[in-house]
Design a protein around this motif. Structure first.
Motif, PDB file in Angstrom:
ATOM      1  N   ASP A 102      -2.583  16.432  -0.915  1.00 36.61           N
ATOM      2  CA  ASP A 102      -1.482  16.951  -0.122  1.00 36.61           C
ATOM      3  C   ASP A 102      -0.221  16.123  -0.350  1.00 36.61           C
ATOM      4  OD1 ASP A 102      -1.285  18.914   2.478  1.00 36.61           O
ATOM      5  OD2 ASP A 102       0.135  17.248   2.580  1.00 36.61           O
ATOM      6  N   MET A 103       0.915  16.800  -0.452  1.00 44.16           N
ATOM      7  CA  MET A 103       2.176  16.106  -0.702  1.00 44.16           C
ATOM      8  C   MET A 103       2.574  15.204   0.459  1.00 44.16           C
ATOM      9  SD  MET A 103       3.403  16.261  -3.673  1.00 44.16           S
ATOM     10  CE  MET A 103       4.789  15.307  -3.095  1.00 44.16           C
ATOM     11  N   ASP A 104       2.185  15.553   1.672  1.00 46.47           N
ATOM     12  CA  ASP A 104       2.498  14.685   2.810  1.00 46.47           C
ATOM     13  C   ASP A 104       1.839  13.317   2.644  1.00 46.47           C
ATOM     14  OD1 ASP A 104       4.060  16.594   4.014  1.00 46.47           O
ATOM     15  OD2 ASP A 104       2.482  17.306   5.368  1.00 46.47           O
ATOM     16  N   ASP A 105       0.602  13.319   2.116  1.00 45.43           N
ATOM     17  CA  ASP A 105      -0.097  12.055   1.888  1.00 45.43           C
ATOM     18  C   ASP A 105       0.581  11.255   0.779  1.00 45.43           C
ATOM     19  OD1 ASP A 105      -1.947  12.703   3.833  1.00 45.43           O
ATOM     20  OD2 ASP A 105      -3.372  13.568   2.414  1.00 45.43           O
ATOM     21  N   LEU A 106       1.010  11.938  -0.284  1.00 45.66           N
ATOM     22  CA  LEU A 106       1.706  11.249  -1.373  1.00 45.66           C
ATOM     23  C   LEU A 106       3.048  10.699  -0.913  1.00 45.66           C
ATOM     24  CD1 LEU A 106       0.945  13.579  -4.406  1.00 45.66           C
ATOM     25  CD2 LEU A 106       0.312  11.164  -4.192  1.00 45.66           C
ATOM     26  N   ASP A 107       3.751  11.464  -0.073  1.00 44.54           N
ATOM     27  CA  ASP A 107       5.031  10.989   0.451  1.00 44.54           C
ATOM     28  C   ASP A 107       4.832   9.746   1.310  1.00 44.54           C
ATOM     29  OD1 ASP A 107       6.556  12.914  -0.792  1.00 44.54           O
ATOM     30  OD2 ASP A 107       6.593  14.270   0.936  1.00 44.54           O
ATOM     31  N   ALA A 108       3.763   9.738   2.125  1.00 45.88           N
ATOM     32  CA  ALA A 108       3.469   8.573   2.969  1.00 45.88           C
ATOM     33  C   ALA A 108       3.121   7.367   2.100  1.00 45.88           C
ATOM     34  CB  ALA A 108       2.328   8.890   3.925  1.00 45.88           C
ATOM     35  N   PHE A 109       2.340   7.596   1.037  1.00 47.96           N
ATOM     36  CA  PHE A 109       1.999   6.518   0.101  1.00 47.96           C
ATOM     37  C   PHE A 109       3.269   5.938  -0.519  1.00 47.96           C
ATOM     38  CE2 PHE A 109       1.350   5.150  -4.263  1.00 47.96           C
ATOM     39  CZ  PHE A 109       0.312   4.235  -4.143  1.00 47.96           C
ATOM     40  N   LEU A 110       4.141   6.824  -0.994  1.00 45.34           N
ATOM     41  CA  LEU A 110       5.377   6.375  -1.634  1.00 45.34           C
ATOM     42  C   LEU A 110       6.274   5.634  -0.637  1.00 45.34           C
ATOM     43  CD1 LEU A 110       7.097   6.356  -4.204  1.00 45.34           C
ATOM     44  CD2 LEU A 110       8.086   8.545  -3.453  1.00 45.34           C
ATOM     45  N   GLU A 111       6.311   6.095   0.598  1.00 49.60           N
ATOM     46  CA  GLU A 111       7.112   5.423   1.625  1.00 49.60           C
ATOM     47  C   GLU A 111       6.633   3.988   1.815  1.00 49.60           C
ATOM     48  OE1 GLU A 111       8.204   5.811   6.405  1.00 49.60           O
ATOM     49  OE2 GLU A 111       6.878   7.264   5.461  1.00 49.60           O
ATOM     50  N   GLY A 112       5.311   3.813   1.957  1.00 48.89           N
ATOM     51  CA  GLY A 112       4.768   2.469   2.128  1.00 48.89           C
ATOM     52  C   GLY A 112       4.999   1.592   0.913  1.00 48.89           C
ATOM     53  N   PHE A 113       4.878   2.195  -0.264  1.00 47.79           N
ATOM     54  CA  PHE A 113       5.095   1.466  -1.517  1.00 47.79           C
ATOM     55  C   PHE A 113       6.527   0.946  -1.591  1.00 47.79           C
ATOM     56  CE2 PHE A 113       5.939   0.856  -5.977  1.00 47.79           C
ATOM     57  CZ  PHE A 113       4.722   0.490  -6.555  1.00 47.79           C
ATOM     58  N   LEU A 114       7.492   1.814  -1.335  1.00 47.32           N
ATOM     59  CA  LEU A 114       8.896   1.425  -1.457  1.00 47.32           C
ATOM     60  C   LEU A 114       9.327   0.472  -0.343  1.00 47.32           C
ATOM     61  CD1 LEU A 114      10.499   4.811  -2.555  1.00 47.32           C
ATOM     62  CD2 LEU A 114       9.877   2.846  -3.975  1.00 47.32           C
ATOM     63  N   GLU A 115       8.753   0.631   0.840  1.00 45.71           N
ATOM     64  CA  GLU A 115       9.056  -0.302   1.931  1.00 45.71           C
ATOM     65  C   GLU A 115       8.605  -1.713   1.566  1.00 45.71           C
ATOM     66  OE1 GLU A 115       7.252   1.053   5.502  1.00 45.71           O
ATOM     67  OE2 GLU A 115       8.726   2.635   5.865  1.00 45.71           O
ATOM     68  N   ALA A 116       7.378  -1.818   1.051  1.00 44.01           N
ATOM     69  CA  ALA A 116       6.864  -3.133   0.674  1.00 44.01           C
ATOM     70  C   ALA A 116       7.663  -3.715  -0.481  1.00 44.01           C
ATOM     71  CB  ALA A 116       5.389  -3.033   0.301  1.00 44.01           C
TER      72      ALA A 116
END
Length: 329
Positions: A102-116
């Motif tokens: 699901d794209m929502d899961d990928l978006d959440a993954f990317l959000e956490g990645f870029l925040e870190a």
């Protein structure tokens, strides 16, 4: 929306849009060309490391949220740069993604990645994506930099050096054991497992002061990772169990089940810094201003003595440099 609906290039544009506003840190050209074009500060050398994380081997989606997983993927890579006294600068992300994800899961993954990444002062500058016929596979490459005369390796430890470790040990491994058994996990332990912190500031402070004779991060467990230093430096070591820094949550579990101390020795995924300091420099540690404590847990010895542990009963025993086995079933 599923990834199959968006397509590979649509997903890449989605990533590029999230990263464009973050570019900096020596990035001339980032995502969107055949190669990234990057710069290093004058007098500094490039540090590069890569990690591969595979679903059901290194993580399980039902034990963590996608944002936390994205952040963890960054931290575990940045930790390698911290272990050599460097500062992270650039990240590359490779994803092999199930088409049904699901794209929502990928978006959440990317959000956490870029925040870190932003927290560590690093920028995502490239990578690759493709479809996976099986589990989600994540490959992250980190590039860091350090002054050429401040890079710390594993090979400088000498007999008489003190063995130090930052933070506390065993928390992540204890959380993982409790997750596997279906038990509830204390917030303190869960945070250490899902949101590890790379000790970049401490690594830089140690390197700038030129205190460690050798250093490594604790990813596979103290025994395994100290074993790498001992092998590279051709020395042995004697550890003191009573000196191991443990969190209140770990102490509580240990009081009920003493055998859990094995997790502090071999559990892994602490991402603390394990380093050796010559005797004449130990007093300088107190002058370092960092947000994480360091604890002396042993002494470097001659190679023929091997790796020894003094247990809580005062008994001296030989131990093996064992830790997490990436090829075990």
């Amino acid at each position: 929306m599923k990834l199959a609906d968006l397509g590979e290039f649509g997903f890449i544009e989605r990533i590029r849009g999230a990263v464009d506003k973050l570019e900096g840190n020596g990035v001339r050209i980032g995502i969107g060309d055949d190669c990234a074009v990057l710069e290093l500060p004058a007098g500094q050398v490039l540090l590069t490391s890569n990690d591969l994380l595979i679903e059901e081997v290194h993580f399980r989606a039902d034990w963590s949220d996608w944002r936390a997983l994205g952040g963890k993927c960054v931290s575990v890579n940045v930790s390698d740069v911290a272990a050599m006294g460097g500062s992270p600068r650039h990240l590359y992300l490779g994803l092999a993604i199930p088409a049904t994800m699901d794209m929502d899961d990928l978006d959440a993954f990317l959000e956490g990645f870029l925040e870190a990444a932003s927290e560590y002062g690093a920028v995502l500058v490239g990578g690759d994506t493709c479809r996976s016929p099986g589990p989600l596979m994540i490959s992250v490459t980190v590039e860091g930099a350090a002054p050429a005369d401040q890079v710390i390796t594993r090979s400088g430890a000498r007999p008489g050096d003190a063995v130090y470790v930052s933070g506390t040990l065993g928390d992540s491994a204890l959380a993982l054991q409790q997750l596997k058994s279906g038990r509830s996990v204390a917030d303190e332990l869960a945070h250490r497992h899902h949101w590890p912190q790379a000790r970049v500031a401490l690594g830089r402070a140690l390197a700038e002061a030129q205190l460690p004779s050798a250093m490594i991060d604790v990813s596979d467990g103290v025994l395994a990772d100290l074993g790498h230093i001992l092998d590279a430096s051709a020395v042995g070591a004697r550890l003191e169990q009573a000196q191991f820094p443990l969190s209140p949550a770990f102490h509580q579990a240990l009081a009920e089940e003493p055998a859990l101390f094995e997790l502090a020795l071999c559990g892994g995924e602490d991402y603390e810094l394990l380093f050796t300091v010559p005797v004449g420099k130990e007093h300088l540690l107190a002058a370092l201003v960092t947000d994480v404590p360091v604890t002396r847990i042993g002494t470097v010895t001659e190679a023929e003595q091997g790796l020894l542990l003094v247990d809580e009963a005062g008994e001296l025993r030989s131990v093996k440099a064992k830790g997490f086995n990436h090829f075990a079933g």
